[in-house]
Design a protein around this motif. Structure first.
Motif, PDB file in Angstrom:
ATOM      1  N   GLN A   1       0.820  -1.207   0.000  1.00  0.00           N
ATOM      2  CA  GLN A   1       0.000   0.000   0.000  1.00  0.00           C
ATOM      3  C   GLN A   1       0.854   1.257   0.000  1.00  0.00           C
ATOM      4  OE1 GLN A   1      -2.806   0.180   3.208  1.00  0.00           O
ATOM      5  NE2 GLN A   1      -3.778   2.052   2.475  1.00  0.00           N
ATOM      6  N   LEU A   2       1.900   1.287   0.819  1.00  0.00           N
ATOM      7  CA  LEU A   2       2.787   2.442   0.897  1.00  0.00           C
ATOM      8  C   LEU A   2       3.974   2.325  -0.046  1.00  0.00           C
ATOM      9  CD1 LEU A   2       2.840   2.980   4.774  1.00  0.00           C
ATOM     10  CD2 LEU A   2       1.404   4.124   3.067  1.00  0.00           C
ATOM     11  N   GLN A   3       4.128   1.186  -0.739  1.00  0.00           N
ATOM     12  CA  GLN A   3       5.244   0.958  -1.656  1.00  0.00           C
ATOM     13  C   GLN A   3       6.587   1.096  -0.933  1.00  0.00           C
ATOM     14  OE1 GLN A   3       4.731   0.635  -5.582  1.00  0.00           O
ATOM     15  NE2 GLN A   3       3.103  -0.329  -4.407  1.00  0.00           N
ATOM     16  N   LEU A   4       6.720   0.373   0.181  1.00  0.00           N
ATOM     17  CA  LEU A   4       7.927   0.449   0.997  1.00  0.00           C
ATOM     18  C   LEU A   4       8.490  -0.946   1.239  1.00  0.00           C
ATOM     19  CD1 LEU A   4       6.915   3.080   3.722  1.00  0.00           C
ATOM     20  CD2 LEU A   4       8.319   3.461   1.687  1.00  0.00           C
ATOM     21  N   LEU A   5       9.799  -1.021   1.263  1.00  0.00           N
ATOM     22  CA  LEU A   5      10.525  -2.247   1.608  1.00  0.00           C
ATOM     23  C   LEU A   5      11.315  -1.989   2.880  1.00  0.00           C
ATOM     24  CD1 LEU A   5      11.837  -5.070   1.039  1.00  0.00           C
ATOM     25  CD2 LEU A   5      13.554  -3.822  -0.306  1.00  0.00           C
TER      26      LEU A   5
ATOM     27  N   ILE B   1      11.950   3.187  -0.462  1.00  0.00           N
ATOM     28  CA  ILE B   1      10.914   3.186  -1.493  1.00  0.00           C
ATOM     29  C   ILE B   1      11.205   2.071  -2.493  1.00  0.00           C
ATOM     30  CG2 ILE B   1       9.924   4.518  -3.391  1.00  0.00           C
ATOM     31  CD1 ILE B   1      10.461   7.026  -1.857  1.00  0.00           C
ATOM     32  N   CYS B   2      10.145   1.368  -2.898  1.00  0.00           N
ATOM     33  CA  CYS B   2      10.285   0.307  -3.898  1.00  0.00           C
ATOM     34  C   CYS B   2       9.020   0.291  -4.756  1.00  0.00           C
ATOM     35  CB  CYS B   2      10.486  -1.052  -3.223  1.00  0.00           C
ATOM     36  SG  CYS B   2      10.749  -2.413  -4.389  1.00  0.00           S
ATOM     37  N   ASN B   3       9.204   0.303  -6.052  1.00  0.00           N
ATOM     38  CA  ASN B   3       8.068   0.265  -6.976  1.00  0.00           C
ATOM     39  C   ASN B   3       7.555  -1.167  -7.067  1.00  0.00           C
ATOM     40  OD1 ASN B   3       6.162   0.909  -8.884  1.00  0.00           O
ATOM     41  ND2 ASN B   3       7.599   1.041 -10.584  1.00  0.00           N
ATOM     42  N   LEU B   4       6.450  -1.455  -6.381  1.00  0.00           N
ATOM     43  CA  LEU B   4       5.933  -2.816  -6.255  1.00  0.00           C
ATOM     44  C   LEU B   4       4.811  -3.062  -7.262  1.00  0.00           C
ATOM     45  CD1 LEU B   4       5.731  -2.955  -2.356  1.00  0.00           C
ATOM     46  CD2 LEU B   4       7.558  -3.812  -3.808  1.00  0.00           C
ATOM     47  N   ASP B   5       4.900  -4.167  -7.968  1.00  0.00           N
ATOM     48  CA  ASP B   5       3.862  -4.609  -8.902  1.00  0.00           C
ATOM     49  C   ASP B   5       3.264  -5.897  -8.344  1.00  0.00           C
ATOM     50  OD1 ASP B   5       2.200  -5.186 -10.981  1.00  0.00           O
ATOM     51  OD2 ASP B   5       3.782  -5.651 -12.432  1.00  0.00           O
ATOM     52  N   ILE B   6       2.006  -5.822  -7.886  1.00  0.00           N
ATOM     53  CA  ILE B   6       1.399  -6.950  -7.171  1.00  0.00           C
ATOM     54  C   ILE B   6       0.387  -7.700  -8.019  1.00  0.00           C
ATOM     55  CG2 ILE B   6       1.723  -5.849  -4.938  1.00  0.00           C
ATOM     56  CD1 ILE B   6      -1.287  -5.110  -5.078  1.00  0.00           C
ATOM     57  N   PHE B   7       0.408  -7.531  -9.340  1.00  0.00           N
ATOM     58  CA  PHE B   7      -0.608  -8.202 -10.159  1.00  0.00           C
ATOM     59  C   PHE B   7      -0.515  -9.717 -10.027  1.00  0.00           C
ATOM     60  CE2 PHE B   7      -1.941 -10.145 -14.190  1.00  0.00           C
ATOM     61  CZ  PHE B   7      -3.274  -9.756 -14.201  1.00  0.00           C
ATOM     62  N   TYR B   8       0.711 -10.243  -9.953  1.00  0.00           N
ATOM     63  CA  TYR B   8       0.890 -11.700  -9.889  1.00  0.00           C
ATOM     64  C   TYR B   8       0.902 -12.232  -8.462  1.00  0.00           C
ATOM     65  CZ  TYR B   8       1.999 -11.490 -14.838  1.00  0.00           C
ATOM     66  OH  TYR B   8       1.937 -11.284 -16.189  1.00  0.00           O
ATOM     67  N   PHE B   9       0.452 -11.432  -7.495  1.00  0.00           N
ATOM     68  CA  PHE B   9       0.338 -11.892  -6.108  1.00  0.00           C
ATOM     69  C   PHE B   9      -0.455 -13.204  -6.062  1.00  0.00           C
ATOM     70  CE2 PHE B   9      -2.405 -12.252  -2.411  1.00  0.00           C
ATOM     71  CZ  PHE B   9      -1.537 -12.093  -1.366  1.00  0.00           C
TER      72      PHE B   9
END
Length: 463
Positions: free
Chosen positions: A97-101, A177-185
């Motif tokens: 949600q926050l795009q954080l690692l 900050i990390c650009n997360l792509d969660i489509f394949y979750f």
């Protein structure tokens, strides 16, 4: 009587004035000679005699400690080279949600301090000392993507070698900050970056290098990983771009960290229960369409599936569209469609036993073209109608053709219905056949959906 000294050009000045001028300018010349001279090395040799018997005397390092606010160089035009390496000990959290690692690192910095050296033979073969880091000059290395203030613990030490080589290790909890792509979750793979740079020194004053090779950093991170949690480390790569700020260029090292989610938890807690509910709903098509318990059974399954979705909402990503969200939406849509189809078939069978409506010609032709002695539901009794080539299904309340309401049809009651050439009993049989054909079609859609879902999940899991 005043004494005068002769200078070039014939001018004379008082000797006391010249002596005073030399005294006031001495610090200036000393600073210039020590920091900006190009041909002289100003290495500070430490007198370490007695360290092996009486311990380290801090006063011998006082001259070095006094210079901790300045970059340690003998020639200010020469850049200081900082070698960087790290060990990724744990991946603590990935916030979609926050795009954080959030990760835990052991950062290692090393450089040469030209003002420190000693002879190990004079010091009882002592080649390395631990000195409190706050007494030494430390490079201002930071992580560009970091969203937290540096919380380095106090009291850390640095190792100093007899040749002036300084090694400084510190633990870091990094939220970046990390650009997360969660489509394949939950079969997703994320690529995050950790960029090390200086915020004060340009590339003319500080250069960054590698203390280890990338494959060594990767092996150490895997070997020393302290968690077996949701994420696993796949690989680490690096690049060395320059960061431009106005007219200044800053040296930096960018590490690409590839991580992958472990999907077992989500498959067991999300996919398996959902697949069981959908499979049970598909098997409900084997119940006779005229069975009065079929619709309540499907309603119970649909209610249970909604409760299941409410319970798993915390396990799904809070933002974005994932593959699992699409799967759950399709499952819910199929179950709703199945319930609506059961309600329609029940209503249609009720009409077939009372007053069957006229059948359009295109639907009649479609039934003649696709009629088959096999249906999806073996529990439904079947009998072949030789006059029409259709299936005559005996339902509770439906009479034999030629009989309606418990008596023989008269000539007027057996007249053609709607110009299709069918009696009312034959028309009722056609509507019953249409209902079972819809059951068969929806059942095949269920099977296709389940087969596609299983195949997709296996492919994603293996790749």
């Amino acid at each position: 009587m005043s004494t005068f000294l002769s200078l070039q050009g014939g001018s004379q000045v008082p000797a006391l004035a010249l002596l005073s001028l030399r005294k006031t300018q001495k610090p200036y010349f000393h600073l210039t000679g020590s920091l900006f001279s190009t041909g002289r090395a100003n290495t500070f040799t430490i007198n370490c005699s007695g360290f092996d018997q009486q311990g380290v005397d801090p006063t011998v390092f006082q001259s070095v400690f006094n210079k901790k606010d300045f970059r340690p160089v003998t020639n200010f035009s020469i850049p200081t080279r900082i070698n960087i390496s790290f060990t990724l000990s744990a991946i603590l959290e990935v916030d979609a949600q926050l795009q954080l690692l959030t990760s835990f690192l052991w950062l290692k910095l090393s450089w040469n301090h030209p003002f420190i050296s000693w002879d190990p033979e004079e010091c009882g073969d002592i080649k390395k000392l631990a000195i409190t880091a706050e007494n030494l000059w430390l490079p201002d290395i930071f992580i560009v993507e970091s969203m937290d203030v540096d919380q380095t613990p106090d009291g850390l030490s640095a190792y100093v070698s007899n040749d002036g080589h300084v090694v400084y290790n510190k633990p870091m909890r990094v939220t970046s900050i990390c650009n997360l792509d969660i489509f394949y979750f939950p079969f997703d793979q994320q690529n995050c970056t950790l960029t090390f740079s200086s915020f004060l020194y340009t590339e003319e004053r500080m250069l960054l290098g590698m203390d280890k090779e990338v494959w060594e950093i990767m092996d150490d991170s895997r070997d020393r990983g302290r968690t077996q949690g949701e994420w696993e480390l796949l690989g680490i790569n690096k690049a060395t771009p320059k960061m431009s700020v106005g007219t200044s260029l800053f040296d930096q090292i960018m590490f690409y960290v590839a991580i992958r989610r472990r999907p077992t938890l989500y498959v067991i807690n999300l996919l398996v229960p959902s697949s069981f509910l959908v499979a049970i709903d598909a098997l409900s098509f084997y119940l006779p369409a005229e069975n009065e318990n079929r619709a309540p059974f499907k309603m119970t399954l649909l209610l249970g599936y909604n409760v299941f979705l409410l319970n798993i909402s915390d396990l799904l990503p809070a933002t974005g569209t994932s593959l699992f969200s699409v799967y759950f939406a399709l499952c819910l849509s199929l179950m709703v469609l199945s319930l609506l189809e059961t309600i329609f078939i029940t209503y249609l069978l009720h009409l077939a036993t009372t007053q069957p409506p006229p059948m359009p010609r295109w639907l009649h032709s479609l039934l003649l073209r696709h009629a088959s002695p096999r249906t999806c539901c073996p529990a439904v009794p079947q009998k072949e109608n030789t006059s029409l080539g259709l299936i005559s299904t005996h339902l509770s309340g439906l009479k034999e053709p030629g009989k309606l309401g418990g008596k023989e049809l008269g000539p007027k009651e057996a007249e053609l219905n709607g110009g299709t050439g069918l009696t009312r009993a034959q028309l009722a049989d056609l509507w019953v056949q249409f209902g079972h054909m819809m059951d068969n079609l929806l059942f095949r859609i269920y099977l296709l959906f389940l087969a596609t879902s299983v195949t997709t999940i296996l492919v994603l899991w293996n790749t």
